[in-house]
Design a protein around this motif. Sequence first.
Motif, PDB file in Angstrom:
ATOM      1  N   UNK A 184       5.913  -9.014  -2.046  1.00  0.00           N
ATOM      2  CA  UNK A 184       4.737  -9.135  -3.134  1.00  0.00           C
ATOM      3  C   UNK A 184       3.815  -7.942  -3.099  1.00  0.00           C
ATOM      4  N   UNK A 185       3.235  -7.734  -1.947  1.00  0.00           N
ATOM      5  CA  UNK A 185       2.431  -6.681  -1.995  1.00  0.00           C
ATOM      6  C   UNK A 185       2.972  -5.470  -2.160  1.00  0.00           C
ATOM      7  N   UNK A 186       4.317  -5.115  -1.648  1.00  0.00           N
ATOM      8  CA  UNK A 186       4.780  -3.801  -2.148  1.00  0.00           C
ATOM      9  C   UNK A 186       5.024  -3.935  -3.619  1.00  0.00           C
ATOM     10  N   UNK A 187       5.422  -4.894  -4.210  1.00  0.00           N
ATOM     11  CA  UNK A 187       5.644  -4.807  -5.730  1.00  0.00           C
ATOM     12  C   UNK A 187       4.316  -4.756  -6.415  1.00  0.00           C
ATOM     13  N   UNK A 188       3.356  -4.925  -5.919  1.00  0.00           N
ATOM     14  CA  UNK A 188       1.813  -4.809  -6.575  1.00  0.00           C
ATOM     15  C   UNK A 188       1.126  -3.744  -5.927  1.00  0.00           C
TER      16      UNK A 188
ATOM     17  N   UNK B 122      -3.157  -4.816   1.871  1.00  0.00           N
ATOM     18  CA  UNK B 122      -3.715  -5.909   1.235  1.00  0.00           C
ATOM     19  C   UNK B 122      -4.950  -6.075   0.744  1.00  0.00           C
ATOM     20  N   UNK B 123      -5.495  -4.729   0.717  1.00  0.00           N
ATOM     21  CA  UNK B 123      -7.024  -4.746   0.197  1.00  0.00           C
ATOM     22  C   UNK B 123      -7.164  -4.529  -1.228  1.00  0.00           C
ATOM     23  N   UNK B 124      -6.330  -3.524  -1.684  1.00  0.00           N
ATOM     24  CA  UNK B 124      -6.544  -2.824  -3.164  1.00  0.00           C
ATOM     25  C   UNK B 124      -5.313  -2.397  -3.626  1.00  0.00           C
ATOM     26  N   UNK B 125      -5.104  -2.022  -4.756  1.00  0.00           N
ATOM     27  CA  UNK B 125      -3.873  -1.412  -5.379  1.00  0.00           C
ATOM     28  C   UNK B 125      -3.845  -0.035  -5.296  1.00  0.00           C
ATOM     29  N   UNK B 126      -2.973   0.580  -4.592  1.00  0.00           N
ATOM     30  CA  UNK B 126      -2.875   1.772  -4.609  1.00  0.00           C
ATOM     31  C   UNK B 126      -1.402   2.444  -5.010  1.00  0.00           C
ATOM     32  N   UNK B 127      -1.013   2.757  -5.861  1.00  0.00           N
ATOM     33  CA  UNK B 127       0.235   3.348  -6.340  1.00  0.00           C
ATOM     34  C   UNK B 127       0.926   3.774  -5.377  1.00  0.00           C
ATOM     35  N   UNK B 128       2.014   3.532  -5.143  1.00  0.00           N
ATOM     36  CA  UNK B 128       3.013   4.178  -3.982  1.00  0.00           C
ATOM     37  C   UNK B 128       4.595   4.136  -4.271  1.00  0.00           C
TER      38      UNK B 128
ATOM     39  N   UNK C 111       5.825 -11.287 -14.488  1.00  0.00           N
ATOM     40  CA  UNK C 111       4.994 -10.949 -15.479  1.00  0.00           C
ATOM     41  C   UNK C 111       3.528 -11.407 -15.375  1.00  0.00           C
ATOM     42  N   UNK C 112       3.245 -12.010 -14.248  1.00  0.00           N
ATOM     43  CA  UNK C 112       1.851 -12.467 -14.002  1.00  0.00           C
ATOM     44  C   UNK C 112       1.061 -11.455 -13.252  1.00  0.00           C
ATOM     45  N   UNK C 113       0.009 -11.013 -13.859  1.00  0.00           N
ATOM     46  CA  UNK C 113      -0.963  -9.998 -13.114  1.00  0.00           C
ATOM     47  C   UNK C 113      -1.528 -10.836 -11.742  1.00  0.00           C
ATOM     48  N   UNK C 114      -1.511  -9.818 -10.747  1.00  0.00           N
ATOM     49  CA  UNK C 114      -1.967 -10.207  -9.382  1.00  0.00           C
ATOM     50  C   UNK C 114      -3.634 -10.062  -9.254  1.00  0.00           C
ATOM     51  N   UNK C 115      -4.104  -9.705  -8.075  1.00  0.00           N
ATOM     52  CA  UNK C 115      -5.545  -9.417  -7.903  1.00  0.00           C
ATOM     53  C   UNK C 115      -5.932  -8.359  -8.565  1.00  0.00           C
ATOM     54  N   UNK C 116      -5.255  -7.338  -8.888  1.00  0.00           N
ATOM     55  CA  UNK C 116      -5.624  -6.106  -9.968  1.00  0.00           C
ATOM     56  C   UNK C 116      -5.047  -6.582 -11.290  1.00  0.00           C
ATOM     57  N   UNK C 117      -5.842  -6.697 -12.351  1.00  0.00           N
ATOM     58  CA  UNK C 117      -5.346  -7.248 -13.624  1.00  0.00           C
ATOM     59  C   UNK C 117      -4.320  -6.130 -14.425  1.00  0.00           C
ATOM     60  N   UNK C 118      -4.505  -4.971 -13.827  1.00  0.00           N
ATOM     61  CA  UNK C 118      -3.596  -3.983 -14.530  1.00  0.00           C
ATOM     62  C   UNK C 118      -2.166  -4.034 -13.607  1.00  0.00           C
ATOM     63  N   UNK C 119      -1.921  -4.707 -12.762  1.00  0.00           N
ATOM     64  CA  UNK C 119      -0.528  -4.807 -12.129  1.00  0.00           C
ATOM     65  C   UNK C 119      -0.051  -6.003 -11.818  1.00  0.00           C
ATOM     66  N   UNK C 120       1.064  -6.296 -12.284  1.00  0.00           N
ATOM     67  CA  UNK C 120       1.834  -7.671 -12.081  1.00  0.00           C
ATOM     68  C   UNK C 120       2.994  -7.091 -11.021  1.00  0.00           C
ATOM     69  N   UNK C 121       4.041  -8.024 -10.884  1.00  0.00           N
ATOM     70  CA  UNK C 121       4.985  -7.692  -9.536  1.00  0.00           C
ATOM     71  C   UNK C 121       6.076  -6.356 -10.112  1.00  0.00           C
ATOM     72  N   UNK C 122       5.493  -5.455  -9.758  1.00  0.00           N
ATOM     73  CA  UNK C 122       6.456  -4.215 -10.259  1.00  0.00           C
ATOM     74  C   UNK C 122       6.118  -3.749 -11.659  1.00  0.00           C
TER      75      UNK C 122
END
Length: 404
Positions: A121-125, A157-163, A309-320
Amino acid sequence: MPMHLDGARTPVDGSGPAAAVRAVLAVDGGPPGAVVASAGGRGGAGTDWCADGFADLGGDGRPAVPMDLSVRTDLGSVTKVVGTTTALMVLVDRGEVGLDDRAGRYLPALATTPVGAARISDLLQHRAGLWEWWPLYLEDGPPLSTAAGLPLRYRSGAARHYSDLGFMVLGAVVAAVAGCPLGEAVARLVTGPLGLTTTTAGAPAPGGPVAASSAGDVVEREMVATGRPYPVTPTAAAPLGGWRRHVLVGEVNDGNAFHAWGARPGTGVTAGHAGLFSTVSDLVAVGAAWLDSLCGDGPLGRDTVRAFFTAGPDPTQALGLRVWPGGPAGPVLGHTGFPGVAVGVVPRLHRTVVLVTNRLHGRPTPVPTEQLWQRALAAVLPGRDGPDGPVAEDTARNGVRRCG
């Protein structure tokens, strides 16, 4: 705006694909050509589309090729959702992959590395702390182990950083669970079951025009030389075989997919982050499969698609999947790709929107895909404003516009 995932169908009253194409081509320094499609109904029925401009401007013995609905395009990072994310939807739905599992469970060789400790899930987000990008083709050793050997750039796990690297790992997970190379796994899990006929790994499917791309590896050569936007420090100055300098037509643009993973014509190889080619029609079919499944009558499990389709901790990012505000239409979920491609679905409208451009072709300073995508969405979706305001002028490129 809360997510609306019940698949309710609402009529769409936006200006449509023709207005979207005009808006995209009107951007200063915009792409030579563009196609926009908007599809609603089960299976993507009722597709409206418009194309204008040129898929290939020609030169070096190549004729100029008008842009058309059937154009084959390098997906770039749209590979992440069409291939890797959709394949993971299937595997999660079957119970063969768990979103809370660590990558090392499926990739034992990486179990003791930070990459192996990352949750699926972290990789997807994009929350695993990995580097956004690294020229793995300028290092010794296989790309996956090289990526795993890099120190984390951020706290996991701290924040979204596109990878990109995170999706390379996810692609390897898919391949490991499927027990075959990723290109074959995507064919078995995604393109076959979803009825995709022109989505292929490493090279475009025959039978249609191909969108031209950049002058070789010009963008990544600059990224390596300057350390911008990522301060990479590779150990080699050029990939094995050298940098590409010819106009790319039918070759994967992404350097890691092409040079490191070997996603080349005739190989059937893709990487988890890039390496697929497709067409507007197949991208519409992918979006329709997600939406139909969300309504309980598609090829994927309804609960699984809802979870993705559900956004995670960052509202601009769901699972993948990226999540964009859609105004009155509700959120848009999908992804953009570096060559100038994007796909998004609007659950509230049961609608798929696709953009295909060749923004890298013949443009020394290409317009970002995100800017083109925002303009297209603003023209197609009701009540949604674009980044540059309305565009009213007609920008037909040499009278080759086609709509259907």
